[in-house]
Enzyme design. Structure first.
Site, PDB file in Angstrom:
ATOM      1  N   ASP A 264       0.876  -1.178   0.000  1.00 49.96           N
ATOM      2  CA  ASP A 264       0.000   0.000   0.000  1.00 49.96           C
ATOM      3  C   ASP A 264       0.911   1.225   0.000  1.00 49.96           C
ATOM      4  OD1 ASP A 264      -1.475   2.262   1.128  1.00 49.96           O
ATOM      5  OD2 ASP A 264      -3.096   0.853   1.526  1.00 49.96           O
ATOM      6  N   HIS A 267       1.652   3.110   3.279  1.00 49.65           N
ATOM      7  CA  HIS A 267       2.022   2.365   4.484  1.00 49.65           C
ATOM      8  C   HIS A 267       3.494   2.379   4.830  1.00 49.65           C
ATOM      9  CE1 HIS A 267      -1.850  -0.252   4.884  1.00 49.65           C
ATOM     10  NE2 HIS A 267      -2.094   1.051   4.777  1.00 49.65           N
ATOM     11  N   ASP A 299      -0.557   8.262   6.458  1.00 48.89           N
ATOM     12  CA  ASP A 299      -1.399   7.334   5.701  1.00 48.89           C
ATOM     13  C   ASP A 299      -2.819   7.899   5.620  1.00 48.89           C
ATOM     14  OD1 ASP A 299      -2.397   4.988   4.528  1.00 48.89           O
ATOM     15  OD2 ASP A 299      -2.804   4.074   6.464  1.00 48.89           O
ATOM     16  N   ASP A 301      -4.786   8.440   2.969  1.00 47.84           N
ATOM     17  CA  ASP A 301      -5.700   7.888   1.960  1.00 47.84           C
ATOM     18  C   ASP A 301      -6.439   8.958   1.166  1.00 47.84           C
ATOM     19  OD1 ASP A 301      -5.506   4.895   2.261  1.00 47.84           O
ATOM     20  OD2 ASP A 301      -5.986   5.413   4.321  1.00 47.84           O
ATOM     21  N   ASP A 331      -6.960   2.146  -3.048  1.00 53.18           N
ATOM     22  CA  ASP A 331      -7.342   2.178  -1.633  1.00 53.18           C
ATOM     23  C   ASP A 331      -7.248   3.598  -1.089  1.00 53.18           C
ATOM     24  OD1 ASP A 331      -7.911   1.737   0.991  1.00 53.18           O
ATOM     25  OD2 ASP A 331      -6.081   0.624   1.463  1.00 53.18           O
TER      26      ASP A 331
HETATM   27  C1  RNT Z   1      -5.507   0.120   6.077  1.00 56.09           C
HETATM   28  C2  RNT Z   1      -5.252  -0.677   4.848  1.00 56.09           C
HETATM   29  C3  RNT Z   1      -6.434  -1.437   4.314  1.00 56.09           C
HETATM   30  C4  RNT Z   1      -7.717  -0.646   4.356  1.00 56.09           C
HETATM   31  C5  RNT Z   1      -8.871  -1.332   3.675  1.00 56.09           C
HETATM   32  C6  RNT Z   1     -10.163  -0.663   3.999  1.00 56.09           C
HETATM   33  O1  RNT Z   1      -4.443   0.914   6.436  1.00 56.09           O
HETATM   34  O2  RNT Z   1      -4.724   0.142   3.856  1.00 56.09           O
HETATM   35  O3  RNT Z   1      -6.152  -1.889   3.035  1.00 56.09           O
HETATM   36  O4  RNT Z   1      -7.553   0.623   3.817  1.00 56.09           O
HETATM   37  O5  RNT Z   1      -8.889  -2.651   3.981  1.00 56.09           O
HETATM   38 ZN    ZN Z   2      -4.511  -0.737   1.896  1.00 52.66          ZN
END
Ligand code: RNT
Ligand code: ZN
Length: 423
Positions: A264, A267, A299, A301, A331
């Site tokens: 990710d 992350h 993080d 998002d 994501d």
């Molecule tokens: C959380 C992760 C995970 C979530 C999803 C909703 O830090 O990135 O992937 O964002 O499962």
């Molecule tokens: Zn994720």
């Protein structure tokens, strides 16, 4: 679109095609390669990760959505309708990544360790009709048994058992998706487990996580139906000092068990990019799952945009020549803007970045690099940035029958007026 707009797009494309050909790049081939890439859109952008379980609950596990833009989907039919519009604005055929919390159990209250494929028939029927593959995620947050901050690595045996059983149920649902839709489902496990403050014992929770995962994966499932992935993280909200499922833990785990690792882009340490990790990991792991996201300072998002980070990821995916080994998921969750636009903008930017990568004269650049001519390599890289990729992108959208440019936003505004504002 008017006749003259279409003609302008075609004329610009002809010129772009010639320009790229001078550098040995075949634009038709790039578009063809792009059309074969399926992104996995994340269902949770559509309702701020609320899901459809009965009862009021708080988003947990360090996950947070900010904003209260009107019109969020309140049930599966609304979410699917929003997704239908979204997919119609994105060139190509794409997948959907579902979370277990999006089960349709009717009026029945079904605990997460008792989920069955039958609660997902609505999704499967829709996916089959719309030609979307499905991916899956067990939901190990926003639940009383996750309130302690620990799930699969909890010291409490009952808590661990519950989440192990949930993940086992999810793999079976993943296999059901794969069987019904004829395309393997990637089931991705992410857990929020970790400590706000510095722990004394860093090792015991990791040993418990290893045991829990081994129990989850005990039953072998045909990889044509379901593929297992694990998603590491450096830190989270409320787990600033220690995360059980760290990078080192999951790289070792995924490699030794022959499963997928999820990267990710939010992350890692903020100065770290996942682009550099792909080539190293592909030497030791069969397949990867990417969660393309955008962290702003942490993080957070944010909606994915066409920035350096995204371009670097797209270039590495394409240069790896391993598109069949890399699953690309999105994501992020932004509730401060129109949610359908958030999906559309992020997905279109990701595809556009992949197209730019497919249009790179990689062979030329590599020759210069191998010859040690870093001066010309840098000069050519800078030239490449200004090539008419947008003419190819617009032509691609036209050919795929999706709106070009801001026309996508016009469709969303119309839907907002007609549907979202009436919710
Ligand atoms: C959380 C992760 C995970 C979530 C999803 C909703 O830090 O990135 O992937 O964002 O499962
Ligand atoms: Zn994720």
């Amino acid at each position: 679109m008017s006749q003259s707009d279409e003609e302008r797009i075609r004329a610009a494309y002809r010129l772009a095609k010639e320009r790229y050909a001078e550098l040995g790049v075949d634009t038709d081939r790039a578009m063809d390669a792009l059309s074969k890439i399926a992104l996995s859109l994340h269902c949770w952008q559509g309702d701020d990760l609320a899901g459809f379980e009965a009862g009021d609950k708080q988003l947990g596990g360090g996950l947070a959505t900010t904003g209260n833009y009107p019109g969020k989907a309140r049930n599966a039919s609304e979410l699917r309708a929003d997704l239908d519009l979204t997919y119609s604005l994105i060139p190509g055929d794409h997948r959907l990544s579902l979370h277990a919390m999006y089960a349709e159990t009717g009026s029945r209250r079904v605990e997460r360790d008792a989920l069955l494929p039958e609660y997902f028939t609505g999704w499967v029927d829709w996916a089959r009709e719309q030609h979307h593959g499905l991916d899956f995620n067990p939901s190990l947050f926003s639940h009383p048994l996750a309130a302690s901050g620990f799930t699969l690595s909890s010291y409490d045996e009952r808590t661990r058992r519950f989440w192990v059983d949930h993940c086992i149920a999810c793999r079976k649902i993943g296999a059901y998706f794969g069987r019904e839709l004829g395309t393997a489902c990637v089931t991705n496990i992410w857990i929020p487990d970790g400590y706000k403050d510095t722990p004394v014992d860093r090792s015991a929770p990791r040993r418990l996580l290893e045991q829990s995962l081994d129990r989850i994966l005990e039953e072998k499932i045909d990889p044509h139906l379901n593929l297992d992935a694990v998603e590491p993280k450096l830190f989270g909200l409320g787990s600033e000092s220690y995360v059980t499922g760290s990078h080192e833990f999951y790289i070792g785990y995924a490699q030794s068990r022959g499963i997928l690792l999820t990267l990710d882009s939010g992350h890692f340490h903020p100065t770290e990019t996942i682009a550099d990790k792909i080539s190293a990991l592909l030497l030791f792991l069969d397949q990867l799952l990417l969660h393309v996201s955008r962290g702003v300072r942490w993080d957070s998002d944010h909606v994915v945009v066409f920035n350096d980070d995204l371009q670097a990821i797209a270039l590495e995916v394409v240069r790896s020549r391993a598109l069949d080994r890399i699953h690309i998921g999105l994501d992020y969750f932004d509730a401060s803007i129109n949610r359908i636009a958030a999906w559309t903008i992020g997905a279109r930017s990701t595809l556009r970045a992949l197209l730019v990568a497919l249009l790179e004269p990689t062979e030329r650049l590599r020759e210069l690099e191998v010859a040690g001519d870093f001066t010309r390599r840098l000069a050519l890289e800078e030239e490449v940035k200004a090539l008419p990729a947008s003419a190819v992108w617009e032509h691609y959208c036209l050919g795929q029958n999706v709106p070009v440019g801001m026309a996508a936003m016009d469709a969303i505004r119309e839907y907002e007026q007609r549907v979202l504002l009436n919710r």
